[in-house]
Write a protein that holds these residues in place. Structure first.
Motif, PDB file in Angstrom:
ATOM      1  N   VAL A 138       5.612  14.235  -5.774  1.00  0.00           N
ATOM      2  CA  VAL A 138       5.817  14.345  -4.311  1.00  0.00           C
ATOM      3  C   VAL A 138       5.989  12.656  -3.945  1.00  0.00           C
ATOM      4  N   ILE A 139       5.143  11.974  -4.710  1.00  0.00           N
ATOM      5  CA  ILE A 139       5.296  10.464  -4.646  1.00  0.00           C
ATOM      6  C   ILE A 139       6.924   9.941  -4.827  1.00  0.00           C
ATOM      7  N   LEU A 140       7.546  10.515  -5.935  1.00  0.00           N
ATOM      8  CA  LEU A 140       8.864  10.245  -6.482  1.00  0.00           C
ATOM      9  C   LEU A 140       9.782  11.066  -5.318  1.00  0.00           C
ATOM     10  N   ASN A 141       9.756  11.720  -4.430  1.00  0.00           N
ATOM     11  CA  ASN A 141      10.520  12.576  -3.534  1.00  0.00           C
ATOM     12  C   ASN A 141      11.090  13.743  -4.154  1.00  0.00           C
ATOM     13  N   ASN A 142      10.823  13.935  -5.462  1.00  0.00           N
ATOM     14  CA  ASN A 142      11.517  14.999  -6.217  1.00  0.00           C
ATOM     15  C   ASN A 142      10.966  16.473  -5.711  1.00  0.00           C
TER      16      ASN A 142
ATOM     17  N   TYR B 293       3.612  13.043   4.931  1.00  0.00           N
ATOM     18  CA  TYR B 293       4.692  12.257   4.326  1.00  0.00           C
ATOM     19  C   TYR B 293       4.089  11.169   3.346  1.00  0.00           C
ATOM     20  N   VAL B 294       4.989  10.575   2.611  1.00  0.00           N
ATOM     21  CA  VAL B 294       4.901   9.262   1.820  1.00  0.00           C
ATOM     22  C   VAL B 294       5.511   8.027   2.384  1.00  0.00           C
ATOM     23  N   GLU B 295       4.421   7.023   2.250  1.00  0.00           N
ATOM     24  CA  GLU B 295       4.951   5.933   2.801  1.00  0.00           C
ATOM     25  C   GLU B 295       4.579   4.845   2.117  1.00  0.00           C
ATOM     26  N   TYR B 296       5.649   3.897   1.640  1.00  0.00           N
ATOM     27  CA  TYR B 296       5.190   2.539   0.976  1.00  0.00           C
ATOM     28  C   TYR B 296       5.721   1.521   1.520  1.00  0.00           C
TER      29      TYR B 296
ATOM     30  N   VAL C  27      -7.367  13.095 -12.149  1.00  0.00           N
ATOM     31  CA  VAL C  27      -8.156  14.112 -13.244  1.00  0.00           C
ATOM     32  C   VAL C  27      -8.325  15.197 -12.844  1.00  0.00           C
ATOM     33  N   ALA C  28      -7.916  16.187 -13.355  1.00  0.00           N
ATOM     34  CA  ALA C  28      -7.992  17.732 -12.954  1.00  0.00           C
ATOM     35  C   ALA C  28      -7.329  18.569 -14.257  1.00  0.00           C
ATOM     36  N   PRO C  29      -7.898  19.774 -14.218  1.00  0.00           N
ATOM     37  CA  PRO C  29      -7.337  20.571 -15.405  1.00  0.00           C
ATOM     38  C   PRO C  29      -5.874  20.757 -15.313  1.00  0.00           C
ATOM     39  N   ASN C  30      -5.152  21.144 -16.431  1.00  0.00           N
ATOM     40  CA  ASN C  30      -3.871  21.096 -16.442  1.00  0.00           C
ATOM     41  C   ASN C  30      -3.547  22.374 -15.357  1.00  0.00           C
ATOM     42  N   GLY C  31      -2.210  22.002 -14.593  1.00  0.00           N
ATOM     43  CA  GLY C  31      -1.630  23.049 -13.608  1.00  0.00           C
ATOM     44  C   GLY C  31      -2.537  22.919 -12.499  1.00  0.00           C
ATOM     45  N   THR C  32      -3.030  21.990 -11.933  1.00  0.00           N
ATOM     46  CA  THR C  32      -3.725  22.157 -11.003  1.00  0.00           C
ATOM     47  C   THR C  32      -3.498  20.860  -9.892  1.00  0.00           C
ATOM     48  N   GLY C  33      -2.206  20.388 -10.025  1.00  0.00           N
ATOM     49  CA  GLY C  33      -1.698  19.344  -9.071  1.00  0.00           C
ATOM     50  C   GLY C  33      -1.115  17.899  -9.450  1.00  0.00           C
ATOM     51  N   LYS C  34      -1.844  17.438 -10.583  1.00  0.00           N
ATOM     52  CA  LYS C  34      -1.424  16.027 -11.030  1.00  0.00           C
ATOM     53  C   LYS C  34       0.053  15.589 -10.925  1.00  0.00           C
ATOM     54  N   SER C  35       0.636  16.574 -11.789  1.00  0.00           N
ATOM     55  CA  SER C  35       2.249  16.285 -11.907  1.00  0.00           C
ATOM     56  C   SER C  35       2.807  16.536 -10.522  1.00  0.00           C
TER      57      SER C  35
ATOM     58  N   MET D 218       0.814  -1.268   0.031  1.00  0.00           N
ATOM     59  CA  MET D 218      -0.122   0.074  -0.032  1.00  0.00           C
ATOM     60  C   MET D 218       1.042   1.083  -0.030  1.00  0.00           C
ATOM     61  N   LEU D 219       0.562   2.299  -0.843  1.00  0.00           N
ATOM     62  CA  LEU D 219       1.186   3.356  -0.855  1.00  0.00           C
ATOM     63  C   LEU D 219       0.309   4.445  -0.153  1.00  0.00           C
ATOM     64  N   LYS D 220       0.960   4.992   1.096  1.00  0.00           N
ATOM     65  CA  LYS D 220       0.202   6.122   1.697  1.00  0.00           C
ATOM     66  C   LYS D 220       0.524   7.501   1.371  1.00  0.00           C
ATOM     67  N   LEU D 221      -0.400   8.435   1.243  1.00  0.00           N
ATOM     68  CA  LEU D 221      -0.003   9.713   1.364  1.00  0.00           C
ATOM     69  C   LEU D 221      -0.647  10.497   2.452  1.00  0.00           C
ATOM     70  N   LYS D 222       0.021  10.846   3.446  1.00  0.00           N
ATOM     71  CA  LYS D 222      -0.580  11.364   4.652  1.00  0.00           C
ATOM     72  C   LYS D 222      -0.330  12.843   5.007  1.00  0.00           C
ATOM     73  N   ASN D 223      -1.618  13.454   4.901  1.00  0.00           N
ATOM     74  CA  ASN D 223      -1.468  15.158   5.376  1.00  0.00           C
ATOM     75  C   ASN D 223      -0.376  15.705   4.496  1.00  0.00           C
ATOM     76  N   ILE D 224      -0.483  15.624   3.257  1.00  0.00           N
ATOM     77  CA  ILE D 224       0.631  16.148   2.284  1.00  0.00           C
ATOM     78  C   ILE D 224       0.101  17.591   2.021  1.00  0.00           C
ATOM     79  N   THR D 225       1.119  18.666   2.379  1.00  0.00           N
ATOM     80  CA  THR D 225       0.685  19.972   2.087  1.00  0.00           C
ATOM     81  C   THR D 225       1.942  20.498   1.277  1.00  0.00           C
ATOM     82  N   LEU D 226       1.638  20.979   0.162  1.00  0.00           N
ATOM     83  CA  LEU D 226       2.859  21.788  -0.438  1.00  0.00           C
ATOM     84  C   LEU D 226       2.269  23.067  -1.448  1.00  0.00           C
ATOM     85  N   SER D 227       3.169  23.890  -0.806  1.00  0.00           N
ATOM     86  CA  SER D 227       2.746  25.387  -1.507  1.00  0.00           C
ATOM     87  C   SER D 227       3.810  26.150  -2.027  1.00  0.00           C
TER      88      SER D 227
END
Length: 289
Positions: free
Chosen positions: A46-50, A57-60, A33-41, A1-10
């Motif tokens: 974030v999952i990749l730690n880039n 945090y991200v946990e796998y 799914v979302a319009p371009n420039g709204t957080g998909k990439s 399982m891949l967990k994304l917990k309380n991720i906030t990025l500004s």
């Protein structure tokens, strides 16, 4: 399982991910799914730690990006779709596949099977500088498959592909899911995404606004163009009006008499209608139109 917990990025005053929480399960294909420039990439990075979130945090498999050792372990489990700019023009496609297989400690003998499955035999031994955009896109996808990682992150993998290759890659994705892979895809090809995604996450303002269980969605809707002729009948009904003025009326929420009355009025006034499931395009128009 891949967990994304309380991720906030500004970025400055702009919050891209806002206390984002989700658990991604193995053996599942997720669509973002979302319009371009709204957080998909951004989410994928974030999952990749880039990109490192200010919070969360991200946990796998109980591993987090805490130190060099855990970072290496996580990157052995997670692979992302490479950008075409990352390809080496002087190398052949086969060289790229062998490189990715070796970097992720996959069996190099699998490369031959991947080439055959994706029908790349006619050009795989040519230098990449001779490839068309579609060939490069297929190669980038093949490179992800060559890693054989547990988690695969695909950002607009279908871009630049003809319908035949879109269907080919769609089938490979289904095969990977059957092997237990966790696949997260950002895509704007919504009709295609609806064919194979198990869950579809609609994102807005840094959060999930709709988590659609695509395979379990069986609800049928009556679809017709908006008309003042039926306003009285719709008054007490739970219906949606899309931006193009199409009405979607959930059939299972209508009693038989109400349904018959609506159909009678539509037929009497030559208003065309169809019965169908709600589509990802409908939901996209509803949330972002």
């Amino acid at each position: 399982m891949l967990k994304l917990k309380n991720i906030t990025l500004s970025f400055g005053n702009h919050t891209v991910l806002d206390d984002f929480n989700y658990n991604f399960q193995n053996g599942t294909i997720y669509g973002l799914v979302a319009p371009n420039g709204t957080g998909k990439s951004t989410l994928i990075n974030v999952i990749l730690n880039n990109l490192k979130p200010q919070k969360g945090y991200v946990e796998y498999n109980e591993l987090q990006y805490k130190n060099e050792k855990t970072i290496v372990k996580l990157h052995q489990e997670i692979c992302a779709f490479p950008d075409q700019s990352e390809l080496f023009s002087f190398m052949t496609g086969r060289d790229h596949l062998k490189l990715y297989a070796n970097l992720w400690h996959n069996n190099p003998q699998k490369v031959k099977d991947i080439i055959s499955t994706l029908k790349m035999e006619t050009y795989i031994d040519r230098k990449v500088e001779t490839y068309s955009l579609g060939m490069k896109q297929r190669l980038c996808f093949a490179m992800v498959v060559a890693t054989n990682t547990s988690v695969m992150l695909l950002d607009e993998v279908m871009n630049g592909l003809d319908p035949q290759n879109v269907q080919l890659i769609s089938q490979v994705l289904l095969n990977l899911r059957a092997q237990g892979k966790l696949i997260i895809m950002a895509s704007h090809l919504l009709q295609n995404l609806q064919q194979y995604a198990d869950q579809v996450l609609f994102l807005k303002n840094g959060r999930i606004i709709k988590n659609l269980n695509n395979k379990a969605e069986t609800k049928k809707y009556l679809e017709f163009n908006n008309s003042s002729l039926i306003n009285d009948i719709l008054e007490e009904s739970n219906y949606q009006i899309l931006p193009n003025q199409t009405i979607l009326l959930p059939i299972d929420e209508l009693n038989p008499d109400k349904f018959d009355s609506i159909i009678h009025i539509l037929l009497e006034n030559n208003v065309s209608f169809t019965v169908r499931k709600i589509s990802l395009e409908d939901l996209f128009n509803k949330f972002y139109g």
